[in-house]
Write a protein that holds these residues in place. Structure first.
Motif, PDB file in Angstrom:
ATOM      1  N   ASP A  94     106.192  55.212  51.641  1.00  0.00           N
ATOM      2  CA  ASP A  94     105.316  53.726  51.859  1.00  0.00           C
ATOM      3  C   ASP A  94     106.268  52.902  51.990  1.00  0.00           C
ATOM      4  O   ASP A  94     106.451  51.863  50.945  1.00  0.00           O
ATOM      5  CB  ASP A  94     104.451  53.618  50.786  1.00  0.00           C
ATOM      6  N   ILE A  95     107.263  52.807  53.181  1.00  0.00           N
ATOM      7  CA  ILE A  95     108.315  51.971  53.348  1.00  0.00           C
ATOM      8  C   ILE A  95     107.922  50.328  53.200  1.00  0.00           C
ATOM      9  O   ILE A  95     108.667  49.602  52.792  1.00  0.00           O
ATOM     10  CB  ILE A  95     109.149  52.276  54.754  1.00  0.00           C
ATOM     11  N   GLU A  96     106.586  50.255  53.627  1.00  0.00           N
ATOM     12  CA  GLU A  96     106.010  48.902  53.699  1.00  0.00           C
ATOM     13  C   GLU A  96     105.966  48.100  52.391  1.00  0.00           C
ATOM     14  O   GLU A  96     106.443  47.048  52.396  1.00  0.00           O
ATOM     15  CB  GLU A  96     104.692  48.988  54.464  1.00  0.00           C
ATOM     16  N   SER A  97     105.670  48.987  51.643  1.00  0.00           N
ATOM     17  CA  SER A  97     105.479  48.550  49.997  1.00  0.00           C
ATOM     18  C   SER A  97     107.031  48.056  49.254  1.00  0.00           C
ATOM     19  O   SER A  97     107.030  47.367  48.819  1.00  0.00           O
ATOM     20  CB  SER A  97     104.818  49.283  49.306  1.00  0.00           C
ATOM     21  N   THR A  98     107.650  49.206  49.911  1.00  0.00           N
ATOM     22  CA  THR A  98     109.035  48.955  49.212  1.00  0.00           C
ATOM     23  C   THR A  98     109.890  47.748  49.770  1.00  0.00           C
ATOM     24  O   THR A  98     110.583  46.977  49.215  1.00  0.00           O
ATOM     25  CB  THR A  98     109.947  50.107  49.810  1.00  0.00           C
ATOM     26  N   ASP A 153     106.047  42.781  59.205  1.00  0.00           N
ATOM     27  CA  ASP A 153     104.953  42.107  58.483  1.00  0.00           C
ATOM     28  C   ASP A 153     105.109  42.040  57.132  1.00  0.00           C
ATOM     29  O   ASP A 153     104.457  41.698  56.396  1.00  0.00           O
ATOM     30  CB  ASP A 153     103.478  42.780  58.815  1.00  0.00           C
ATOM     31  N   HIS A 154     106.309  42.737  56.650  1.00  0.00           N
ATOM     32  CA  HIS A 154     106.350  43.196  55.306  1.00  0.00           C
ATOM     33  C   HIS A 154     107.740  42.591  54.747  1.00  0.00           C
ATOM     34  O   HIS A 154     107.852  42.825  53.430  1.00  0.00           O
ATOM     35  CB  HIS A 154     106.378  44.705  55.236  1.00  0.00           C
ATOM     36  N   LYS A 155     108.527  41.770  55.134  1.00  0.00           N
ATOM     37  CA  LYS A 155     109.830  41.393  54.945  1.00  0.00           C
ATOM     38  C   LYS A 155     109.758  39.962  54.399  1.00  0.00           C
ATOM     39  O   LYS A 155     110.772  39.537  54.100  1.00  0.00           O
ATOM     40  CB  LYS A 155     110.982  41.771  56.069  1.00  0.00           C
TER      41      LYS A 155
END
Ligand SMILES: CC(=O)[C@@H](O)[C@H](O)C[C@H](N)C(=O)O
Ligand SMILES: O=CC(=O)COP(=O)(O)O
Length: 265
Positions: free
Chosen positions: A38-42, A66-68
């Protein structure tokens, strides 16, 4: 080889000349290890914790933006695997143009100085710096001392590796840590480039933060630290602690305390 564009983009992947970069390109090298499924959460956690930039291979770009949380993005341009014939034989995985299309603020390239593949990798890194200069996009050279008979923590070998990166036109260089601030000072003084360190496999929180403290005490410019951060049970907290040392000059104890991590581990 610093241009206005290169300088502007360097400021997107660091803060006031210091860098907390979290590389997460290990999915090729090691597979989808802890923290990368789940690289997005990390990515969300480490950038909330204070990472200036994250780094992946180009194919992961759609899972990054979208996650950084508005932080920087670096695309890595070569790779190998631990199960392939020779992990030191990194091969090209992308171009500067592809990285720009993927939304990168910088590119990175790994070179194993002292390995059988060093000659090819010098040529390729030189081609990457030339291409990047055309677009004003910074190059982070990951210049390791790795090869037969090469001690990967030897300050002389590390100093040689970082100097090579400057000689071929990189803008920022990452290398291994020599183990203490005193010996690492020779590495930092071997180049005018900002020097950041890799973390290696994950240690205790205290070991991680003491290593970061040592780099900063030696005159280094921060970290490009992967597994110690993305494999942590709380990537946001350890990123905050690392950032506290790099960006706020905190002591090891203060960085651990202020990020909510235990002092004894
Ligand atoms: C897995 C390793 O030994 C690391 O040092 C890698 O070489 C660093 C790099 N990010 C990679 O996974 O290729
Ligand atoms: O790209 C890889 C690195 O920069 C270093 O990764 P590590 O897991 O901190 O050794």
């Amino acid at each position: 080889m610093t241009t206005t564009g290169t300088q502007a983009r360097l400021e997107r992947i660091g803060t006031d000349g210091n860098y907390v970069i979290v590389p997460m390109d290990h999915g090729i090298t090691l597979g989808a290890v802890q923290g990368l499924k789940d690289i997005e959460s990390t990515i969300d956690g480490v950038t909330r914790g204070g990472a200036d930039a994250v780094l992946t291979q180009k194919g992961i770009a759609p899972r990054v933006h979208d996650h950084k949380n508005g932080q920087g993005y670096i695309v890595h341009l070569n790779a190998s695997t631990t199960i392939g014939p020779d992990e030191r034989d990194k091969r090209m995985t992308g171009t500067v143009e592809e990285a720009i299309r993927a939304g990168a603020d910088a590119v990175s390239f790994h070179i194993n100085v002292g390995s059988d593949h060093e000659p090819d990798q010098i040529t390729q890194l030189s081609e990457v710096t030339a291409a990047a200069d055309q677009f004003g996009i910074p190059v982070l050279a990951m210049a390791y001392a790795r090869g037969p008979g090469v001690d990967s923590e030897d300050p002389e070998a590390l100093g040689h590796a970082v100097r090579l990166a400057e000689e071929v036109g990189a803008d920022l260089v990452k290398t291994g840590y020599s183990g203490d601030a005193e010996s690492f000072q020779h590495v930092v003084e071997s180049t005018r480039l900002p020097v950041v360190i890799a973390g290696g496999s994950k240690g205790t929180d205290r070991e991680t933060i003491e290593m970061v403290r040592g780099v900063m005490d030696a005159g280094g410019s921060g970290v490009s630290m992967g597994r110690s951060i993305f494999q942590h049970e709380d990537p946001e907290a350890i990123a905050r602690a690392v950032s506290g040392v790099v960006h706020e000059d905190l002591s090891t104890d203060d960085a651990l305390r202020e990020s909510g991590l235990a002092l004894e581990v």
